[in-house]
Design a protein around this motif. Structure first.
Motif, PDB file in Angstrom:
ATOM      1  N   CYS A  19      25.436  30.746  84.436  1.00 33.87           N
ATOM      2  CA  CYS A  19      24.759  29.462  84.280  1.00 33.87           C
ATOM      3  C   CYS A  19      24.747  29.041  82.815  1.00 33.87           C
ATOM      4  O   CYS A  19      24.337  29.810  81.946  1.00 33.87           O
ATOM      5  CB  CYS A  19      23.334  29.593  84.806  1.00 33.87           C
TER       6      CYS A  19
ATOM      7  N   SER B 125      22.871  27.077  81.413  1.00 34.78           N
ATOM      8  CA  SER B 125      21.514  26.812  80.940  1.00 34.78           C
ATOM      9  C   SER B 125      20.747  28.092  80.628  1.00 34.78           C
ATOM     10  O   SER B 125      20.255  28.278  79.523  1.00 34.78           O
ATOM     11  CB  SER B 125      20.767  25.979  81.983  1.00 34.78           C
ATOM     12  N   CYS B 126      20.680  28.994  81.605  1.00 34.02           N
ATOM     13  CA  CYS B 126      19.881  30.201  81.390  1.00 34.02           C
ATOM     14  C   CYS B 126      20.738  31.427  81.074  1.00 34.02           C
ATOM     15  O   CYS B 126      20.220  32.451  80.644  1.00 34.02           O
ATOM     16  CB  CYS B 126      19.002  30.480  82.613  1.00 34.02           C
TER      17      CYS B 126
ATOM     18  N   CYS C  14      21.707  26.173  89.922  1.00 35.56           N
ATOM     19  CA  CYS C  14      21.309  27.528  89.577  1.00 35.56           C
ATOM     20  C   CYS C  14      19.946  27.790  90.189  1.00 35.56           C
ATOM     21  O   CYS C  14      18.992  27.062  89.900  1.00 35.56           O
ATOM     22  CB  CYS C  14      21.240  27.671  88.058  1.00 35.56           C
TER      23      CYS C  14
ATOM     24  N   ASN D 141      18.150  30.239  89.589  1.00 34.85           N
ATOM     25  CA  ASN D 141      17.304  30.952  88.638  1.00 34.85           C
ATOM     26  C   ASN D 141      16.493  29.968  87.795  1.00 34.85           C
ATOM     27  O   ASN D 141      15.284  30.101  87.646  1.00 34.85           O
ATOM     28  CB  ASN D 141      18.165  31.841  87.751  1.00 34.85           C
ATOM     29  N   CYS D 142      17.162  28.954  87.240  1.00 36.06           N
ATOM     30  CA  CYS D 142      16.463  28.022  86.345  1.00 36.06           C
ATOM     31  C   CYS D 142      16.442  26.593  86.887  1.00 36.06           C
ATOM     32  O   CYS D 142      15.772  25.732  86.330  1.00 36.06           O
ATOM     33  CB  CYS D 142      17.111  28.033  84.962  1.00 36.06           C
TER      34      CYS D 142
END
Ligand code: ZN
Ligand code: ZN
Length: 59
Positions: A27, A29-30, A50, A52-53
């Motif tokens: 990802c 982003s994260c 994602c 996750n984030c």
């Protein structure tokens, strides 16, 4: 628990384990979650997300 043996396209959820042209990347982003996309979804620029984030994007 990791399930690296079963890869599914993040966009269309199809199993991509035996597909060619799949792409895997972390990802943007994260940098923690691995995103998997099939060649078809890359072609049509289907959105991925994602889990996750929550980041989503076409690339
Ligand atoms: Zn797909
Ligand atoms: Zn993320």
């Amino acid at each position: 628990m990791k399930m690296n043996s079963i890869l599914k396209c993040n966009s269309c959820k199809v199993s991509v384990t035996n597909l060619t042209g799949l792409v895997r990347f972390t990802c943007p982003s994260c940098s923690e979650k691995e995103i998997v996309r099939c060649s078809h979804c890359r072609e049509i620029a289907a959105r991925y997300k994602c889990d996750n984030c929550g980041f989503s994007g076409p690339n």
